[in-house]
Each structure stands twice: as structure tokens, then as C-alpha cells.
Design a protein around this motif. Structure first.
Motif, PDB file in Angstrom:
ATOM      1  N   HIS A  93       0.828  -1.201   0.000  1.00  0.00           N
ATOM      2  CA  HIS A  93       0.000   0.000   0.000  1.00  0.00           C
ATOM      3  C   HIS A  93       0.870   1.263   0.000  1.00  0.00           C
ATOM      4  O   HIS A  93       0.621   2.200  -0.767  1.00  0.00           O
ATOM      5  CB  HIS A  93      -0.927   0.002   1.219  1.00  0.00           C
ATOM      6  N   HIS A  94       1.885   1.296   0.846  1.00  0.00           N
ATOM      7  CA  HIS A  94       2.734   2.482   0.930  1.00  0.00           C
ATOM      8  C   HIS A  94       3.583   2.652  -0.329  1.00  0.00           C
ATOM      9  O   HIS A  94       3.791   3.783  -0.780  1.00  0.00           O
ATOM     10  CB  HIS A  94       3.584   2.452   2.198  1.00  0.00           C
ATOM     11  N   PHE A  95       4.047   1.557  -0.911  1.00  0.00           N
ATOM     12  CA  PHE A  95       4.760   1.657  -2.195  1.00  0.00           C
ATOM     13  C   PHE A  95       3.827   2.216  -3.266  1.00  0.00           C
ATOM     14  O   PHE A  95       4.197   3.106  -4.031  1.00  0.00           O
ATOM     15  CB  PHE A  95       5.291   0.292  -2.654  1.00  0.00           C
ATOM     16  N   SER A  96       2.601   1.709  -3.318  1.00  0.00           N
ATOM     17  CA  SER A  96       1.632   2.151  -4.324  1.00  0.00           C
ATOM     18  C   SER A  96       1.273   3.622  -4.174  1.00  0.00           C
ATOM     19  O   SER A  96       1.090   4.331  -5.171  1.00  0.00           O
ATOM     20  CB  SER A  96       0.352   1.311  -4.238  1.00  0.00           C
ATOM     21  N   THR A  97       1.172   4.088  -2.942  1.00  0.00           N
ATOM     22  CA  THR A  97       0.858   5.493  -2.692  1.00  0.00           C
ATOM     23  C   THR A  97       1.950   6.395  -3.264  1.00  0.00           C
ATOM     24  O   THR A  97       1.659   7.409  -3.907  1.00  0.00           O
ATOM     25  CB  THR A  97       0.680   5.739  -1.179  1.00  0.00           C
ATOM     26  N   VAL A  98       3.193   6.019  -3.046  1.00  0.00           N
ATOM     27  CA  VAL A  98       4.315   6.802  -3.587  1.00  0.00           C
ATOM     28  C   VAL A  98       4.328   6.714  -5.110  1.00  0.00           C
ATOM     29  O   VAL A  98       4.528   7.721  -5.794  1.00  0.00           O
ATOM     30  CB  VAL A  98       5.660   6.333  -2.989  1.00  0.00           C
ATOM     31  N   GLU A  99       4.094   5.525  -5.648  1.00  0.00           N
ATOM     32  CA  GLU A  99       4.088   5.369  -7.105  1.00  0.00           C
ATOM     33  C   GLU A  99       3.000   6.224  -7.742  1.00  0.00           C
ATOM     34  O   GLU A  99       3.212   6.822  -8.800  1.00  0.00           O
ATOM     35  CB  GLU A  99       3.929   3.895  -7.468  1.00  0.00           C
ATOM     36  N   MET A 100       1.852   6.320  -7.102  1.00  0.00           N
ATOM     37  CA  MET A 100       0.767   7.163  -7.601  1.00  0.00           C
ATOM     38  C   MET A 100       1.191   8.636  -7.568  1.00  0.00           C
ATOM     39  O   MET A 100       0.966   9.375  -8.538  1.00  0.00           O
ATOM     40  CB  MET A 100      -0.500   6.963  -6.753  1.00  0.00           C
ATOM     41  N   ALA A 101       1.821   9.057  -6.485  1.00  0.00           N
ATOM     42  CA  ALA A 101       2.270  10.453  -6.371  1.00  0.00           C
ATOM     43  C   ALA A 101       3.326  10.776  -7.423  1.00  0.00           C
ATOM     44  O   ALA A 101       3.321  11.870  -8.010  1.00  0.00           O
ATOM     45  CB  ALA A 101       2.811  10.717  -4.963  1.00  0.00           C
ATOM     46  N   VAL A 102       4.234   9.852  -7.686  1.00  0.00           N
ATOM     47  CA  VAL A 102       5.260  10.053  -8.711  1.00  0.00           C
ATOM     48  C   VAL A 102       4.599  10.206 -10.080  1.00  0.00           C
ATOM     49  O   VAL A 102       4.918  11.124 -10.841  1.00  0.00           O
ATOM     50  CB  VAL A 102       6.279   8.889  -8.705  1.00  0.00           C
ATOM     51  N   THR A 103       3.663   9.327 -10.392  1.00  0.00           N
ATOM     52  CA  THR A 103       2.987   9.376 -11.692  1.00  0.00           C
ATOM     53  C   THR A 103       2.167  10.655 -11.838  1.00  0.00           C
ATOM     54  O   THR A 103       2.218  11.318 -12.889  1.00  0.00           O
ATOM     55  CB  THR A 103       2.102   8.125 -11.875  1.00  0.00           C
ATOM     56  N   GLU A 104       1.410  11.029 -10.806  1.00  0.00           N
ATOM     57  CA  GLU A 104       0.634  12.272 -10.861  1.00  0.00           C
ATOM     58  C   GLU A 104       1.545  13.480 -11.054  1.00  0.00           C
ATOM     59  O   GLU A 104       1.213  14.394 -11.806  1.00  0.00           O
ATOM     60  CB  GLU A 104      -0.185  12.436  -9.582  1.00  0.00           C
ATOM     61  N   THR A 105       2.691  13.468 -10.397  1.00  0.00           N
ATOM     62  CA  THR A 105       3.626  14.583 -10.519  1.00  0.00           C
ATOM     63  C   THR A 105       4.196  14.657 -11.927  1.00  0.00           C
ATOM     64  O   THR A 105       4.289  15.742 -12.510  1.00  0.00           O
ATOM     65  CB  THR A 105       4.746  14.463  -9.471  1.00  0.00           C
ATOM     66  N   LEU A 106       4.565  13.516 -12.487  1.00  0.00           N
ATOM     67  CA  LEU A 106       5.065  13.513 -13.870  1.00  0.00           C
ATOM     68  C   LEU A 106       4.021  14.055 -14.838  1.00  0.00           C
ATOM     69  O   LEU A 106       4.345  14.854 -15.725  1.00  0.00           O
ATOM     70  CB  LEU A 106       5.452  12.090 -14.288  1.00  0.00           C
ATOM     71  N   LEU A 107       2.775  13.624 -14.681  1.00  0.00           N
ATOM     72  CA  LEU A 107       1.710  14.109 -15.565  1.00  0.00           C
ATOM     73  C   LEU A 107       1.503  15.616 -15.416  1.00  0.00           C
ATOM     74  O   LEU A 107       1.311  16.329 -16.413  1.00  0.00           O
ATOM     75  CB  LEU A 107       0.414  13.353 -15.293  1.00  0.00           C
ATOM     76  N   THR A 108       1.551  16.105 -14.187  1.00  0.00           N
ATOM     77  CA  THR A 108       1.402  17.543 -13.942  1.00  0.00           C
ATOM     78  C   THR A 108       2.562  18.319 -14.567  1.00  0.00           C
ATOM     79  O   THR A 108       2.351  19.356 -15.204  1.00  0.00           O
ATOM     80  CB  THR A 108       1.315  17.832 -12.430  1.00  0.00           C
ATOM     81  N   LEU A 109       3.775  17.821 -14.393  1.00  0.00           N
ATOM     82  CA  LEU A 109       4.941  18.505 -14.967  1.00  0.00           C
ATOM     83  C   LEU A 109       4.907  18.466 -16.489  1.00  0.00           C
ATOM     84  O   LEU A 109       5.266  19.457 -17.138  1.00  0.00           O
ATOM     85  CB  LEU A 109       6.238  17.881 -14.447  1.00  0.00           C
ATOM     86  N   ALA A 110       4.460  17.361 -17.062  1.00  0.00           N
ATOM     87  CA  ALA A 110       4.360  17.270 -18.522  1.00  0.00           C
ATOM     88  C   ALA A 110       3.355  18.279 -19.055  1.00  0.00           C
ATOM     89  O   ALA A 110       3.591  18.920 -20.085  1.00  0.00           O
ATOM     90  CB  ALA A 110       3.967  15.856 -18.941  1.00  0.00           C
ATOM     91  N   LYS A 111       2.256  18.435 -18.347  1.00  0.00           N
ATOM     92  CA  LYS A 111       1.221  19.398 -18.757  1.00  0.00           C
ATOM     93  C   LYS A 111       1.729  20.836 -18.621  1.00  0.00           C
ATOM     94  O   LYS A 111       1.414  21.690 -19.439  1.00  0.00           O
ATOM     95  CB  LYS A 111      -0.026  19.188 -17.900  1.00  0.00           C
ATOM     96  N   ALA A 112       2.517  21.099 -17.582  1.00  0.00           N
ATOM     97  CA  ALA A 112       3.010  22.459 -17.322  1.00  0.00           C
ATOM     98  C   ALA A 112       4.257  22.809 -18.133  1.00  0.00           C
ATOM     99  O   ALA A 112       4.643  23.979 -18.181  1.00  0.00           O
ATOM    100  CB  ALA A 112       3.326  22.611 -15.831  1.00  0.00           C
ATOM    101  N   SER A 113       4.857  21.837 -18.772  1.00  0.00           N
ATOM    102  CA  SER A 113       6.115  22.102 -19.483  1.00  0.00           C
ATOM    103  C   SER A 113       5.848  22.629 -20.883  1.00  0.00           C
ATOM    104  O   SER A 113       4.790  22.430 -21.464  1.00  0.00           O
ATOM    105  CB  SER A 113       6.953  20.828 -19.557  1.00  0.00           C
ATOM    106  N   SER A 114       6.861  23.291 -21.401  1.00  0.00           N
ATOM    107  CA  SER A 114       6.789  23.771 -22.786  1.00  0.00           C
ATOM    108  C   SER A 114       7.263  22.652 -23.709  1.00  0.00           C
ATOM    109  O   SER A 114       7.772  21.627 -23.254  1.00  0.00           O
ATOM    110  CB  SER A 114       7.668  25.012 -22.958  1.00  0.00           C
ATOM    111  N   GLN A 115       7.106  22.873 -24.988  1.00  0.00           N
ATOM    112  CA  GLN A 115       7.538  21.868 -25.964  1.00  0.00           C
ATOM    113  C   GLN A 115       9.042  21.594 -25.863  1.00  0.00           C
ATOM    114  O   GLN A 115       9.476  20.477 -26.081  1.00  0.00           O
ATOM    115  CB  GLN A 115       7.195  22.317 -27.386  1.00  0.00           C
TER     116      GLN A 115
END
Length: 175
Positions: free
Chosen positions: A33-55
Motif C-alpha cells: 500500500h505504501h509503495f503504491s501510494t508513492v508510485e501514484m504520487a510520482v505518476t501524478e507529478t510527472l503528468l502535472t509537470l508534462a502538462k506544465a512544461s513547454s515543448q
């Protein structure tokens, strides 16, 4: 012939294997459960950064979790496009990976045998097999229940800290 040891008429305690397996599985499930929680946070952060980044600031979004950890480290590390906003998260991510990544691999991919000591406290014998430089690498870890509980507490604490700081980074990136 006399001996100093008095004969023992007491039977050793009998192991309640159903309870032992339930406890081991609950511990392992809490770790997952704790590994999965961190993995979810990492994935959400990557998606947020990809959306906020320029080309020009292309953020990689790969499938495997190990690759996502690497992609996030590249995005928020010293040479990454989000190094200014992500320097604190980069330090926590690095610490987490150093302390928890091999533990995760061991729990997810190791073959676990459960045994008990004379007091009916469980012990785990975890065997692993990996390939390093095209050679097999075998490992054996023996973990007592008290040590396993301590590892779970460390995992929970470190995971919560990392997930929290990644949440702050997502908010900063969206602003």
C-alpha cells in the motif's frame, strides 16, 4: 550423573499458522500500500509537470515505475526543467530511492518463506534472483517480525514525506 539443567516438562508453544500467515500477509500488504501510494504520487507529478512544461522541456512519461522514478528525477534534478521548483522534492526522491527501492524489489519479486522462532514470532527468509552484468546474482535476507515492523514504519514515514512534497511540487507547477 548430575546435570545443572532441570528437565523441562513444558511443551514449546504451538504455532498458530493461520494467525502467523495473516500477520505476515497484512504486513506485506501494508508495505505494498505504501509503495503504491508513492508510485501514484510520482505518476501524478510527472503528468502535472508534462502538462506544465513547454515543448522544449519534454518530460518523459514511460510505462514502468522504475522508469517513472528516473523520469521524475531527470525533470526535477539539477539539469532538469523543473530544478528550481523541484530541488527539495529531488532530495526526498533520491533519499526514498536509496532507502526503499531495493526493499520494494525484494518484497515484490523475492520468494518468501515464513518460519517461526521458539517464541512463535515469525521470521521471513526472502530469496532473490537478479541479473547484473549478464550474471546471476542471488541474495538471501532474513527478517524478524520486529525488524519487519520497523521497516514498515520507515517506509510509511518516508513515503508520506515524499508524497507530501510531491503534492506541493504539483501545486507549484500548476500555479
Amino acid at each position: 550423573m548430575e546435570t545443572d539443567a532441570a528437565p523441562s516438562n513444558q511443551k514449546a508453544p504451538s504455532a498458530d499458522w493461520d494467525a502467523i500467515f495473516a500477520d505476515v500477509n497484512a504486513w506485506r500488504g501494508a508495505c505494498m500500500h505504501h509503495f503504491s501510494t508513492v508510485e501514484m504520487a510520482v505518476t501524478e507529478t510527472l503528468l502535472t509537470l508534462a502538462k506544465a512544461s513547454s515543448q522544449s522541456e519534454k518530460i518523459r512519461l514511460r510505462q514502468l515505475i522504475g522508469q517513472r522514478f528516473e523520469d521524475l528525477a531527470a525533470a526535477i534534478g539539477p539539469e532538469g526543467p523543473f530544478s528550481a521548483k523541484g530541488h527539495a522534492a529531488f532530495a526526498k526522491l533520491t533519499h526514498y530511492r536509496e532507502h526503499q527501492e531495493s526493499f520494494r524489489a525484494l518484497l515484490c519479486h523475492g520468494a518468501i518463506k515464513v518460519t517461526v522462532d521458539q517464541n512463535c514470532d515469525w521470521l521471513l527468509v526472502i530469496r532473490s534472483l537478479s541479473i547484473r552484468s549478464r550474471q546471476s546474482e542471488r541474495g538471501v535476507v532474513v527478517m524478524e517480525r520486529i525488524e519487519a515492523q520497523s521497516r514498515l514504519a520507515d517506509l510509511k514515514r518516508e513515503g508520506q514525506h515524499l508524497a507530501s512534497i510531491l503534492g506541493q511540487l504539483r501545486k507549484a507547477a500548476e500555479a
